[in-house]
Design a protein around this motif. Structure first.
Motif, short mmCIF file in Angstrom:
data_model
loop_
_atom_site.label_atom_id
_atom_site.label_comp_id
_atom_site.label_asym_id
_atom_site.label_seq_id
_atom_site.Cartn_x
_atom_site.Cartn_y
_atom_site.Cartn_z
N ASP A 173 -8.96 -0.22 -46.29
CA ASP A 173 -8.88 -1.66 -46.57
C ASP A 173 -9.34 -2.54 -45.41
N ALA A 174 -9.64 -1.95 -44.27
CA ALA A 174 -10.04 -2.75 -43.09
C ALA A 174 -9.16 -4.00 -43.00
N GLU A 175 -7.85 -3.77 -42.93
CA GLU A 175 -6.89 -4.90 -43.07
C GLU A 175 -7.06 -5.99 -42.03
N ILE A 176 -7.28 -5.59 -40.79
CA ILE A 176 -7.29 -6.60 -39.71
C ILE A 176 -8.57 -7.42 -39.75
N ILE A 177 -9.68 -6.73 -39.97
CA ILE A 177 -10.96 -7.46 -40.03
C ILE A 177 -10.97 -8.35 -41.28
N SER A 178 -10.36 -7.88 -42.36
CA SER A 178 -10.30 -8.70 -43.58
C SER A 178 -9.50 -9.98 -43.33
N ILE A 179 -8.38 -9.84 -42.59
CA ILE A 179 -7.57 -11.03 -42.26
C ILE A 179 -8.39 -11.99 -41.40
N ALA A 180 -9.05 -11.43 -40.37
CA ALA A 180 -9.85 -12.28 -39.47
C ALA A 180 -10.97 -12.97 -40.25
N ALA A 181 -11.61 -12.24 -41.14
CA ALA A 181 -12.73 -12.81 -41.92
C ALA A 181 -12.23 -13.97 -42.79
N ARG A 182 -11.04 -13.80 -43.36
CA ARG A 182 -10.50 -14.83 -44.27
C ARG A 182 -9.99 -16.05 -43.52
N GLU A 203 -20.84 10.07 -43.78
CA GLU A 203 -20.44 10.63 -42.48
C GLU A 203 -21.36 10.11 -41.37
N LYS A 204 -22.66 10.04 -41.68
CA LYS A 204 -23.62 9.56 -40.67
C LYS A 204 -23.48 8.06 -40.44
N LEU A 205 -23.44 7.30 -41.55
CA LEU A 205 -23.46 5.84 -41.43
C LEU A 205 -22.19 5.29 -40.80
N VAL A 206 -21.05 5.92 -41.11
CA VAL A 206 -19.78 5.44 -40.54
C VAL A 206 -19.84 5.48 -39.01
N VAL A 207 -20.42 6.55 -38.50
CA VAL A 207 -20.54 6.65 -37.04
C VAL A 207 -21.57 5.64 -36.52
N GLU A 208 -22.71 5.58 -37.23
CA GLU A 208 -23.77 4.66 -36.80
C GLU A 208 -23.29 3.21 -36.73
N LYS A 209 -22.50 2.80 -37.73
CA LYS A 209 -22.09 1.38 -37.82
C LYS A 209 -20.77 1.09 -37.09
N THR A 210 -20.15 2.10 -36.53
CA THR A 210 -18.91 1.89 -35.78
C THR A 210 -19.18 0.95 -34.61
N GLY A 211 -18.27 0.02 -34.38
CA GLY A 211 -18.44 -0.84 -33.20
C GLY A 211 -17.93 -2.23 -33.41
N LYS A 212 -18.51 -3.16 -32.65
CA LYS A 212 -18.02 -4.54 -32.59
C LYS A 212 -18.37 -5.31 -33.86
N VAL A 213 -17.40 -6.06 -34.39
CA VAL A 213 -17.70 -6.95 -35.52
C VAL A 213 -17.60 -8.42 -35.10
N ALA A 214 -16.89 -8.66 -34.01
CA ALA A 214 -16.81 -10.00 -33.42
C ALA A 214 -16.39 -9.78 -31.97
N GLU A 215 -16.51 -10.79 -31.14
CA GLU A 215 -16.07 -10.60 -29.75
C GLU A 215 -14.60 -10.19 -29.75
N GLY A 216 -14.31 -9.07 -29.13
CA GLY A 216 -12.93 -8.61 -29.02
C GLY A 216 -12.40 -7.84 -30.22
N LEU A 217 -13.20 -7.72 -31.27
CA LEU A 217 -12.73 -7.06 -32.50
C LEU A 217 -13.71 -5.95 -32.91
N TYR A 218 -13.17 -4.75 -33.11
CA TYR A 218 -14.00 -3.57 -33.36
C TYR A 218 -13.50 -2.84 -34.61
#
Ligand code: 48F
Length: 257
Positions: A173-182, A203-218
């Motif tokens: 559910d990506a709960e924290i990023i969902s809260i921040a986005a809303r 499996e490949k893409l999850v690793v590739e896209k792992t990382g920062k979504v906003a300053e301080g939030l990953y």
């Protein structure tokens, strides 16, 4: 040796309070003690950061314990073998480049490694919001509440934690990023939502896209799939280990700059 009930109470309250005082200003908050969060915690400690993991439940592991449809096995691919063996997991090569491991072995060894590294794992605590600062816009902590209070529906204000980075390792559910986005549309985060299964691709893409979504939030683990609209992959867990390690490496790179 003699001790009374009041000593037991005092030790618990005093020692917990000392920990919480330190936790209130930590380097890294990881939300979720599943495979991605625990792996990230281990590597971030290896890189020298103070790490606290908040886990809503009273147990470690997120989706690990359930194996595949409650069958007690998990699958790991070649690319993640080195990480799994580094945690001491007993892998069995079942096909070329594909390994099986008991879910209990995976769960126990990963949890032990994370705790032994010095990460503080606090169970029974739910993260229900983030802290932000403008100019430049960044996430600088989280709000925490006892899960029991949340479940009870009582109106109780949370406590607040400051950190240099927050990792959303909350799973599907990506709960924290969902809260921040809303709540912070100025972050311009769009949650695409997870797609149906395509394990090898995922499996490949999850690793590739792992990382920062906003300053301080990953994002790490299946939260990455939810944010970026990637397919799910079922009980193959190599991607979770690699995602946890990658987010730790990225945070180290960003914070050491
Ligand atoms: O769901 P979870 O195991 O996430 P993950 O690390 O791994 C996903 C795999 O288990 C599996 C999969 C891979 O093949 O598809 O599903 O990405 O662990 C997430 C943990 O976060 C906790 C939750 O209880 C679980 O233990 N959690 C979720 N939301 C919160 C939270 C929250 N708001 N606060 C605290 N903990």
């Amino acid at each position: 040796m003699s001790y009374s009930e009041r000593n037991i109470t005092r030790v618990i309250v005093r020692e917990a309070a000392k920990d919480w005082e330190e936790i209130s200003d930590t380097d890294i908050v990881i939300v979720g003690a599943g495979p991605a969060g625990l792996t990230a915690a281990y590597y971030l400690r290896e890189f020298g950061f103070d790490v606290v993991v908040f886990e809503r439940r009273l147990s470690f592991g997120g989706g690990i314990g359930g194996g595949g449809m409650l069958f007690h096995k998990i699958v790991i691919e070649e690319e993640a073998k080195e990480i799994a063996e580094g945690f001491g997991m007993k892998l069995k090569e079942v096909e070329s480049g594909l390994y099986s491991v008991d879910s209990s072995d995976f769960l126990a060894k990963l949890s032990y490694s994370a705790v032994e590294s010095g990460a503080k794992v606090i169970l029974g605590v739910t993260v229900d919001d983030v802290v932000f600062r403008p100019d430049p816009l960044r996430i600088s902590g989280v709000l925490v509440q006892w899960s029991a209070v949340q479940i009870s529906g009582l109106h109780v204000d949370p406590l607040m934690i400051e950190s240099k980075a927050v990792v959303d390792a909350t799973g599907h559910d990506a709960e924290i990023i969902s809260i921040a986005a809303r709540k912070l549309p100025e972050l311009e985060i769009f949650i695409h939502g997870e797609k149906s299964a395509y394990s090898e691709m995922s499996e490949k893409l999850v690793v590739e896209k792992t990382g920062k979504v906003a300053e301080g939030l990953y994002a790490a683990g299946m939260a990455v799939a939810a944010v970026h609209g990637l397919p799910r992959m079922g009980p193959i867990f190599g991607g979770m280990l690699m995602s946890g390690r990658k987010v730790a490496e990225q945070i180290m790179f960003d914070l050491k700059k």
